[in-house]
Design a protein around this motif. Structure first.
Motif, PDB file in Angstrom:
ATOM      1  N   SER A 110       0.819  -1.214   0.000  1.00 33.95           N
ATOM      2  CA  SER A 110       0.000   0.000   0.000  1.00 33.95           C
ATOM      3  C   SER A 110       0.855   1.268   0.000  1.00 33.95           C
ATOM      4  CB  SER A 110      -0.921   0.019   1.221  1.00 33.95           C
ATOM      5  OG  SER A 110      -1.601   1.244   1.289  1.00 33.95           O
ATOM      6  N   LEU A 111       0.393   2.274  -0.715  1.00 33.19           N
ATOM      7  CA  LEU A 111       1.053   3.581  -0.707  1.00 33.19           C
ATOM      8  C   LEU A 111       0.521   4.463   0.412  1.00 33.19           C
ATOM      9  CD1 LEU A 111       0.965   4.407  -4.511  1.00 33.19           C
ATOM     10  CD2 LEU A 111       2.706   3.188  -3.227  1.00 33.19           C
ATOM     11  N   LEU A 116       5.685  -1.810   3.526  1.00 33.40           N
ATOM     12  CA  LEU A 116       7.080  -1.971   3.133  1.00 33.40           C
ATOM     13  C   LEU A 116       7.436  -1.021   1.998  1.00 33.40           C
ATOM     14  CD1 LEU A 116       9.565  -3.747   3.828  1.00 33.40           C
ATOM     15  CD2 LEU A 116       8.856  -5.266   1.991  1.00 33.40           C
ATOM     16  N   VAL A 117       6.547  -0.904   1.013  1.00 32.12           N
ATOM     17  CA  VAL A 117       6.796  -0.008  -0.119  1.00 32.12           C
ATOM     18  C   VAL A 117       6.862   1.445   0.361  1.00 32.12           C
ATOM     19  CG1 VAL A 117       5.767   0.899  -2.248  1.00 32.12           C
ATOM     20  CG2 VAL A 117       5.858  -1.565  -1.864  1.00 32.12           C
ATOM     21  N   ALA A 118       5.933   1.848   1.225  1.00 31.46           N
ATOM     22  CA  ALA A 118       5.945   3.216   1.748  1.00 31.46           C
ATOM     23  C   ALA A 118       7.153   3.470   2.637  1.00 31.46           C
ATOM     24  CB  ALA A 118       4.651   3.493   2.511  1.00 31.46           C
ATOM     25  N   ASP A 119       7.637   2.430   3.319  1.00 30.58           N
ATOM     26  CA  ASP A 119       8.827   2.586   4.157  1.00 30.58           C
ATOM     27  C   ASP A 119      10.057   2.957   3.337  1.00 30.58           C
ATOM     28  OD1 ASP A 119       7.580   2.153   6.558  1.00 30.58           O
ATOM     29  OD2 ASP A 119       8.266   0.086   6.794  1.00 30.58           O
ATOM     30  N   ALA A 120      10.120   2.491   2.099  1.00 31.72           N
ATOM     31  CA  ALA A 120      11.251   2.861   1.234  1.00 31.72           C
ATOM     32  C   ALA A 120      11.273   4.368   1.008  1.00 31.72           C
ATOM     33  CB  ALA A 120      11.164   2.116  -0.095  1.00 31.72           C
ATOM     34  N   GLN A 121      10.102   4.937   0.747  1.00 32.08           N
ATOM     35  CA  GLN A 121       9.999   6.381   0.568  1.00 32.08           C
ATOM     36  C   GLN A 121      10.346   7.126   1.852  1.00 32.08           C
ATOM     37  OE1 GLN A 121       9.791   8.602  -1.607  1.00 32.08           O
ATOM     38  NE2 GLN A 121       9.092  10.394  -0.486  1.00 32.08           N
ATOM     39  N   LYS A 122       9.880   6.607   2.978  1.00 29.83           N
ATOM     40  CA  LYS A 122      10.157   7.229   4.275  1.00 29.83           C
ATOM     41  C   LYS A 122      11.664   7.258   4.542  1.00 29.83           C
ATOM     42  CE  LYS A 122       9.060   5.018   8.127  1.00 29.83           C
ATOM     43  NZ  LYS A 122       8.282   4.444   9.255  1.00 29.83           N
ATOM     44  N   LEU A 123      12.331   6.145   4.262  1.00 30.64           N
ATOM     45  CA  LEU A 123      13.789   6.095   4.446  1.00 30.64           C
ATOM     46  C   LEU A 123      14.507   7.041   3.494  1.00 30.64           C
ATOM     47  CD1 LEU A 123      14.556   2.298   4.981  1.00 30.64           C
ATOM     48  CD2 LEU A 123      15.119   4.153   6.554  1.00 30.64           C
ATOM     49  N   ALA A 124      14.047   7.094   2.244  1.00 31.52           N
ATOM     50  CA  ALA A 124      14.690   7.960   1.252  1.00 31.52           C
ATOM     51  C   ALA A 124      14.567   9.428   1.650  1.00 31.52           C
ATOM     52  CB  ALA A 124      14.074   7.725  -0.117  1.00 31.52           C
ATOM     53  N   ALA A 125      13.440   9.796   2.259  1.00 35.75           N
ATOM     54  CA  ALA A 125      13.208  11.188   2.651  1.00 35.75           C
ATOM     55  C   ALA A 125      13.876  11.539   3.976  1.00 35.75           C
ATOM     56  CB  ALA A 125      11.703  11.450   2.741  1.00 35.75           C
ATOM     57  N   ASP A 161       7.576  -1.904  -7.502  1.00 34.51           N
ATOM     58  CA  ASP A 161       6.627  -0.926  -6.981  1.00 34.51           C
ATOM     59  C   ASP A 161       7.331   0.318  -6.445  1.00 34.51           C
ATOM     60  OD1 ASP A 161       4.679  -2.728  -7.635  1.00 34.51           O
ATOM     61  OD2 ASP A 161       3.865  -2.936  -5.616  1.00 34.51           O
ATOM     62  N   VAL A 162       8.445   0.131  -5.749  1.00 38.42           N
ATOM     63  CA  VAL A 162       9.203   1.270  -5.224  1.00 38.42           C
ATOM     64  C   VAL A 162       9.737   2.123  -6.376  1.00 38.42           C
ATOM     65  CG1 VAL A 162      11.338   1.902  -3.999  1.00 38.42           C
ATOM     66  CG2 VAL A 162       9.762   0.217  -3.008  1.00 38.42           C
ATOM     67  N   ASP A 163      10.195   1.479  -7.427  1.00 38.66           N
ATOM     68  CA  ASP A 163      10.667   2.211  -8.608  1.00 38.66           C
ATOM     69  C   ASP A 163       9.519   2.949  -9.285  1.00 38.66           C
ATOM     70  OD1 ASP A 163      12.352   3.008 -10.806  1.00 38.66           O
ATOM     71  OD2 ASP A 163      11.507   1.359 -11.959  1.00 38.66           O
ATOM     72  N   TYR A 164       8.390   2.264  -9.470  1.00 35.35           N
ATOM     73  CA  TYR A 164       7.259   2.841 -10.184  1.00 35.35           C
ATOM     74  C   TYR A 164       6.648   4.029  -9.437  1.00 35.35           C
ATOM     75  CZ  TYR A 164       2.751   3.238 -12.538  1.00 35.35           C
ATOM     76  OH  TYR A 164       1.664   3.724 -13.219  1.00 35.35           O
ATOM     77  N   TRP A 165       6.377   3.847  -8.142  1.00 35.57           N
ATOM     78  CA  TRP A 165       5.678   4.878  -7.387  1.00 35.57           C
ATOM     79  C   TRP A 165       6.575   6.001  -6.905  1.00 35.57           C
ATOM     80  CZ3 TRP A 165       0.793   4.997  -8.217  1.00 35.57           C
ATOM     81  CH2 TRP A 165       0.070   3.797  -8.402  1.00 35.57           C
ATOM     82  N   GLU A 195      18.536  -3.242  -0.458  1.00 34.02           N
ATOM     83  CA  GLU A 195      19.306  -2.013  -0.253  1.00 34.02           C
ATOM     84  C   GLU A 195      18.645  -0.889  -1.018  1.00 34.02           C
ATOM     85  OE1 GLU A 195      23.799  -0.123  -0.774  1.00 34.02           O
ATOM     86  OE2 GLU A 195      23.180  -1.835  -1.993  1.00 34.02           O
ATOM     87  N   LEU A 196      18.466   0.234  -0.346  1.00 32.67           N
ATOM     88  CA  LEU A 196      17.900   1.418  -0.969  1.00 32.67           C
ATOM     89  C   LEU A 196      19.033   2.378  -1.281  1.00 32.67           C
ATOM     90  CD1 LEU A 196      15.326   3.083  -1.708  1.00 32.67           C
ATOM     91  CD2 LEU A 196      15.424   4.001   0.628  1.00 32.67           C
ATOM     92  N   THR A 197      19.164   2.724  -2.556  1.00 25.37           N
ATOM     93  CA  THR A 197      20.218   3.651  -2.966  1.00 25.37           C
ATOM     94  C   THR A 197      19.600   4.887  -3.576  1.00 25.37           C
ATOM     95  OG1 THR A 197      20.427   2.471  -5.068  1.00 25.37           O
ATOM     96  CG2 THR A 197      21.959   1.880  -3.308  1.00 25.37           C
ATOM     97  N   GLU A 198      20.293   5.992  -3.449  1.00 23.74           N
ATOM     98  CA  GLU A 198      19.759   7.275  -3.981  1.00 23.74           C
ATOM     99  C   GLU A 198      19.844   7.285  -5.499  1.00 23.74           C
ATOM    100  OE1 GLU A 198      18.448   9.695  -2.107  1.00 23.74           O
ATOM    101  OE2 GLU A 198      18.781   8.549  -0.271  1.00 23.74           O
TER     102      GLU A 198
END
Length: 198
Positions: A110-111, A116-125, A161-165, A195-198
């Protein structure tokens, strides 16, 4: 050590201790086995076992405040000078009785929730000045699992999904499997790190 090697070893070490924890995991409400426990309890037990078995995990912290908000990061892994903030999720699509758990899909994809997908955005920000990671604790029955729900396909869908959204680069680092758990539904699974990379 690099972020990749730390995340890889973390996944493999967790997969090695889950069957050990499972042998004594007794729940008051659900059937025996670690898979029935909620996310927070599983993470606490896993990290406790890792710390007992290796000094590499002595400096691991949980529920650490984000530098730029009051939100809490599930795990800060500190290994040989490499610090990695990690958001973790329990990836369990079946209930204790074997029925599918519809809410599990939103926990992963879920966005609009703490997924998990939203957590990637949270970490990136976030203003963590290090590499970042995601951790998934995936459980499944030993048979009758739809092929669309296995660990490799789940890991790949999360990255897409992380790439798309969010237009973020998330790379699956390790899928470390475990088997022979006591619970009649949560019998096996995998530890997945990204791993989340910028």
């Amino acid at each position: 050590m690099t972020t990749v090697t730390v995340l890889d070893q973390f996944a493999r070490d967790i997969a090695s201790v889950i069957p050990q924890i499972d042998t004594t995991a007794e729940h008051r409400r659900w059937q025996p086995g670690i898979g029935a426990f909620d996310e927070k309890v599983q993470i606490e037990r896993i990290l406790e076992h890792l710390e007992q078995q290796s000094t590499h995990y002595a400096d691991t912290r949980t529920e650490v405040r984000y530098p730029n908000s009051d939100q809490r990061c599930d795990i800060i892994l500190d290994r040989d000078g490499v610090q990695i903030p990690i958001e973790a999720k329990l990836l369990r699509f079946y209930r204790d009785n074997g029925d599918l758990e519809p809410a599990a899909y939103s926990t992963v994809y879920s966005l609009f929730s703490n997924s998990l997908v939203a957590d990637a955005q949270k970490l990136a920000a976030s203003e963590f000045e290090t590499s970042r990671g995601l951790l998934g604790l995936y459980y499944e029955p030993a048979d009758e699992v739809p092929s669309s729900m296995d660990a490799p396909k789940l890991a790949e869908k999360v990255t897409r999904d992380v790439d798309y959204w969010y237009d973020l680069t998330l790379t699956t680092q390790t899928i470390a499997e475990f088997t022979d758990l006591r619970h009649p539904v949560h019998q096996q699974g995998a530890v997945i790190t990204w791993e989340l990379t910028e």
